[in-house]
Design an enzyme around this catalytic site. Structure first.
Site, PDB file in Angstrom:
ATOM      1  N   ARG A  15     -14.658  75.603 -33.159  1.00 29.06           N
ATOM      2  CA  ARG A  15     -14.231  76.985 -33.396  1.00 29.06           C
ATOM      3  C   ARG A  15     -12.730  77.108 -33.690  1.00 29.06           C
ATOM      4  O   ARG A  15     -12.256  78.152 -34.090  1.00 29.06           O
ATOM      5  CB  ARG A  15     -14.617  77.866 -32.193  1.00 29.06           C
ATOM      6  CG  ARG A  15     -16.105  78.111 -32.098  1.00 29.06           C
ATOM      7  CD  ARG A  15     -16.526  78.625 -30.725  1.00 29.06           C
ATOM      8  NE  ARG A  15     -16.564  77.568 -29.721  1.00 29.06           N
ATOM      9  CZ  ARG A  15     -16.877  77.757 -28.432  1.00 29.06           C
ATOM     10  NH1 ARG A  15     -17.170  78.977 -28.003  1.00 29.06           N
ATOM     11  NH2 ARG A  15     -16.897  76.751 -27.586  1.00 29.06           N
ATOM     12  N   ASN A 169     -17.508  80.888 -13.805  1.00 28.84           N
ATOM     13  CA  ASN A 169     -17.143  79.490 -13.567  1.00 28.84           C
ATOM     14  C   ASN A 169     -15.913  79.136 -14.396  1.00 28.84           C
ATOM     15  O   ASN A 169     -15.952  79.125 -15.616  1.00 28.84           O
ATOM     16  CB  ASN A 169     -18.324  78.588 -13.955  1.00 28.84           C
ATOM     17  CG  ASN A 169     -17.964  77.123 -13.809  1.00 28.84           C
ATOM     18  OD1 ASN A 169     -17.222  76.755 -12.901  1.00 28.84           O
ATOM     19  ND2 ASN A 169     -18.479  76.303 -14.709  1.00 28.84           N
ATOM     20  N   TYR A 365      31.164  72.173 -45.537  1.00 28.94           N
ATOM     21  CA  TYR A 365      30.210  71.125 -45.167  1.00 28.94           C
ATOM     22  C   TYR A 365      30.982  69.924 -44.657  1.00 28.94           C
ATOM     23  O   TYR A 365      31.812  69.346 -45.376  1.00 28.94           O
ATOM     24  CB  TYR A 365      29.334  70.698 -46.360  1.00 28.94           C
ATOM     25  CG  TYR A 365      28.536  69.467 -46.018  1.00 28.94           C
ATOM     26  CD1 TYR A 365      27.621  69.492 -44.958  1.00 28.94           C
ATOM     27  CD2 TYR A 365      28.702  68.274 -46.712  1.00 28.94           C
ATOM     28  CE1 TYR A 365      26.912  68.350 -44.597  1.00 28.94           C
ATOM     29  CE2 TYR A 365      27.987  67.130 -46.356  1.00 28.94           C
ATOM     30  CZ  TYR A 365      27.100  67.182 -45.296  1.00 28.94           C
ATOM     31  OH  TYR A 365      26.404  66.051 -44.942  1.00 28.94           O
TER      32      TYR A 365
END
Ligand code: UD1
Ligand code: CA
Length: 453
Positions: A15, A169, A365
């Site tokens: 599923r 459960n 940079y």
């Protein structure tokens, strides 16, 4: 007393509609199975056993040394799955906790309570139940008139009256080991689905007049089991809130916990404030009194104290104390910003050290560089570190001043106190306390073209 966990993880997880085995789908940065194993640690004394089947190779690889694995092939139900652990465990453990690997929210405390209940139980097993209005397809707990547990009835075989039962459960059991193996050999194939149901052992105990104990949980959240991706998102949201609450109770402020995303296991110091849309991932550590976000992503990084990180992205970075960065700064692997560094907007740093007090305000940079203390990196400075084949280093001394739009063509060394004029293209080493300027572009030689094809 030896207590060993057996985790059932052989099912297909159909599923989930996924190529990834269900138990490896992550929640808050770690696979579902990891969460269950962590919760089992405080309740067990031995290495856990994981029953694998579908996607066994991937699951075994992910587990590494953390568990022993047994293969269930073919997959004939949860009872058959638990039985696969017999060869490893028979005679080697006193108690066995069997649980499903798709219940990642169960807590260590809960497993401990389950084991403690079984210690006191003269009968062979204790199980976890929860009372809830939404049954979510769980098995129903049928009790006798005297209140003791009689059976677990799976939803699709339950009578209409049994379907109304609100006690469910959860899917965690503690057994006396010797009894369990024999019982698993006794259960019969379910005639409808052809599977061996672990839940049928309850009836075996009852038939032999042996008491079955139940620990009734009151926190339904803990029992969210995952069968679909909708459940996965519900479980992750619940887990995230649990993680965030714990940080807040430990002195971390969050303006909006609903939009603060913190992986499991991350340490955050006191009086740090996390603003909305902050993501803390992986192996990350955060010190005290930092202000982080809004809109910040930090992965596998370490942050000291008293830093301000606004709208930035950090990965594999190390920040010492009182670093101020952003908005829109980016640190990549190996970026190390020492104390009092200031990094403003649109800067990128990779594999570089910026020593104490470096200022790098705008559009730069810096890669493969070592930048001396107090040096100023002007707007638009670029380390041209890549020559098409390899990365080359740049060394800049202390108290240097790099003018706006300087190109530093590596490999290159600039001495302490060196200065570059605006727009300089620096291709040769610069001695200490020396000013360099200029160098317009001009053709110097033919180059070989590299075809991408
Ligand atoms: C199971 C319980 C149900 C309980 C619910 C709670 C049974 C028969 N039913 O139903 O009472 O309320 O969990 O979540 O036990 N697995 C194997 N091998 C197999 C089949 C399953 O290893 O042959 C593993 C799966 O990978 C999974 C776990 O066992 O981790 C549970 O299987 P699943 O099919 O999800 O059981 P549920 O239908 O949820
Ligand atoms: Ca399930």
């Amino acid at each position: 007393m030896k207590v060993t966990a057996v985790l059932l993880a052989a099912g297909h997880g159909t599923r989930m509609k996924s190529d990834l085995p269900k138990v490896l789908h992550p929640l808050c940065g770690k696979p579902m199975l990891w969460h269950v194993m962590e919760a089992l640690k405080p309740a067990t004394t031995e290495k856990p056993v994981v029953v694998v089947g579908h996607g066994a190779e991937e699951v075994i690889k992910d587990l590494g040394e953390s568990a022993d694995c047994v293969l269930q092939e073919p997959q004939l139900g949860t009872g058959h799955a638990a039985l696969q652990a017999e060869s490893l465990l028979r005679g080697n453990t006193d108690y066995v906790i069997v649980t499903y690997s798709d219940m990642p929210l169960l807590r260590g405390e809960t497993f401990k309570q389950l084991v403690e209940t079984q210690y006191l139980n003269p009968g062979p097993l204790s199980l976890l139940t929860v009372v809830a209005d939404d049954p979510r397809g769980f098995g129903r707990i049928v009790r006798k008139a005297d209140g003791t547990v009689e059976a677990i009835v799976e939803e699709y075989v339950a009578t209409p009256e049994q379907r109304e039962i609100k006690e469910l459960n959860v899917g965690a059991y503690c057994f006396k080991a010797d009894w369990l193996w024999d019982a698993l050999h006794r259960i019969e194939r379910n005639p409808k689905k052809g599977e061996y149901y672990l839940t049928d052992v309850v009836e075996l105990a009852v038939r032999d007049d042996l008491p079955v104990q139940a620990v009734v949980l009151d926190d339904f959240m803990e029992t969210i089991g995952i069968n679909t991706r909708v459940h996965l998102s519900e479980a992750e949201a619940a887990l995230r809130m649990r993680i965030n609450r714990e940080h807040m109770l430990n002195g971390v402020s969050m303006m909006d916990p609903d939009s603060t995303y913190i992986d499991v296991g991350i340490k955050i110091g006191m009086d740090t404030t996390l603003m909305p849309n902050t993501y803390l991932h992986g192996n990350t550590m955060i010190g005290e009194r930092n202000v982080i976000g809004p809109n910040t992503i930090i992965r596998n990084s370490s942050i000291g104290n008293d830093c301000k990180i606004l709208a930035s992205v950090l990965e594999g970075a190390l920040l010492e104390d009182d670093v101020d960065m952003g908005p829109f700064a980016r640190l990549r692997k190996g970026a190390h910003l020492k104390s009092h560094v200031h990094m403003g907007n649109f800067g990128e740093v990779k594999d570089s050290i910026l020593h104490e007090g470096v200022k790098m305000g705008h559009f730069s940079y810096i890669g493969n560089a070592n930048v001396g203390a107090r040096t100023n990196i002007g707007a638009g400075t670029i380390t041209a570190n890549y020559d098409g084949e390899k990365k080359n280093p740049t060394e800049i001394g202390e108290d240097a001043f790099i003018g706006s739009d300087t190109m530093l063509v590596a490999p290159l060394k600039l001495g302490a106190g060196a200065r570059t004029g605006a727009g300089a293209i620096v291709t040769k080493n610069v001695p200490e306390d020396t000013l360099v300027v200029g160098m317009p572009a001009r053709a110097i030689r033919k180059v070989e073209r590299k075809s991408k094809k």
